[in-house]
Design an enzyme around this catalytic site. Sequence first.
Site, PDB file in Angstrom:
ATOM      1  CB  SER A 187       4.777   8.786  -4.492  1.00  0.00           C
ATOM      2  OG  SER A 187       3.632   8.139  -4.989  1.00  0.00           O
ATOM      3  N   GLY A 233      10.017   4.022   6.589  1.00  0.00           N
ATOM      4  CA  GLY A 233       8.917   3.434   5.844  1.00  0.00           C
ATOM      5  C   GLY A 233       9.117   1.941   5.654  1.00  0.00           C
ATOM      6  CB  VAL A 239      -0.942   0.014   1.219  1.00  0.00           C
ATOM      7  CG1 VAL A 239      -1.850   1.237   1.169  1.00  0.00           C
ATOM      8  CG2 VAL A 239      -1.773  -1.267   1.262  1.00  0.00           C
ATOM      9  CB  THR A 275       8.536  25.098 -21.139  1.00  0.00           C
ATOM     10  OG1 THR A 275       8.951  26.432 -21.433  1.00  0.00           O
ATOM     11  CG2 THR A 275       8.222  24.997 -19.650  1.00  0.00           C
ATOM     12  CG  ASP A 332       7.890   1.946   1.250  1.00  0.00           C
ATOM     13  OD1 ASP A 332       8.394   2.353   2.318  1.00  0.00           O
ATOM     14  OD2 ASP A 332       7.523   2.728   0.344  1.00  0.00           O
ATOM     15  NE  ARG A 333      14.272   4.360   3.193  1.00  0.00           N
ATOM     16  CZ  ARG A 333      14.858   5.153   4.092  1.00  0.00           C
ATOM     17  NH1 ARG A 333      14.136   5.969   4.853  1.00  0.00           N
ATOM     18  NH2 ARG A 333      16.174   5.126   4.235  1.00  0.00           N
ATOM     19  CB  ALA A 358      -2.911  -0.876  -2.445  1.00  0.00           C
ATOM     20  CB  SER A 385      -1.375   7.569  -5.158  1.00  0.00           C
ATOM     21  OG  SER A 385      -0.352   6.850  -5.827  1.00  0.00           O
TER      22      SER A 385
END
Length: 244
Positions: A127, A102, A11, A179, A104-105, A16, A14
């Site tokens: 993200s 975190g 998860v 740009t 996830d890390r 999962a 933004s």
Amino acid sequence: MTGHYCLQLDVGNSSAKWRLVNNAEVLARGVYVPDDTSSLEAMLGCAEQVQQVWIASVAGDQREGELATVLEQRWGVSPWFARTQANTGDLVNSYSDPGRMGVDRWLAMLGARHRYRERLCVVDAGSAVTIDLVAEDGRHEGGYIIPGPTLMERALLLDTDRVRFAEAVEYDLPPGRSTAEAVRHGVALAEAGAVNLAMEQAGEPAPRLVLCGGAAPTMQQLLNGRGEWLPDLVFEGLQIMAGQ
């Protein structure tokens, strides 16, 4: 369907990612986006019954609670949430307060450590982009967190008046001639440059580079194919921690 089914979720901020596993076999996978009914129905319809639900989450307490309620109502199983630890096996956290890292890390490092018993640079490109170094003996040497491409672009659009573009431009490294190109190529330069500099700063012995996260394929392209893309690395770490 017969067997022992485990629903595993990664998860993020933004969305999962999920996969359904029976022993070591992945039977189904998908992406659940909050407030997207069809993606929720796909996840809840992946199996008539599951025996376990394992979750790696960087979402807030409220969102975790809402997700747990939905899963319990569907299958009558209370999810197990992985939490970052001071050590898992011989992987040793460098944080004085391990819970601040975190999960996830931590799980990505754990999955990579399980695969390779050598010095590692683990990049999770989502993200945010996280870059973590793990010593050959399993000690976390430290890491970096930088904004991912979307966050970098958003900062430019929010805080400048004249940086605007509507063109669809790929992330690439040559200097931009509009740009749109200048922004997208600048973001690509920052992301790939950060990984390259982290590897350079790491010194010797040079760590093995492994990549995961939704933006990992793009990152690997920007790095000229450098590194190994392991899309299920967080899930692999989740499975290892659940088995401890």
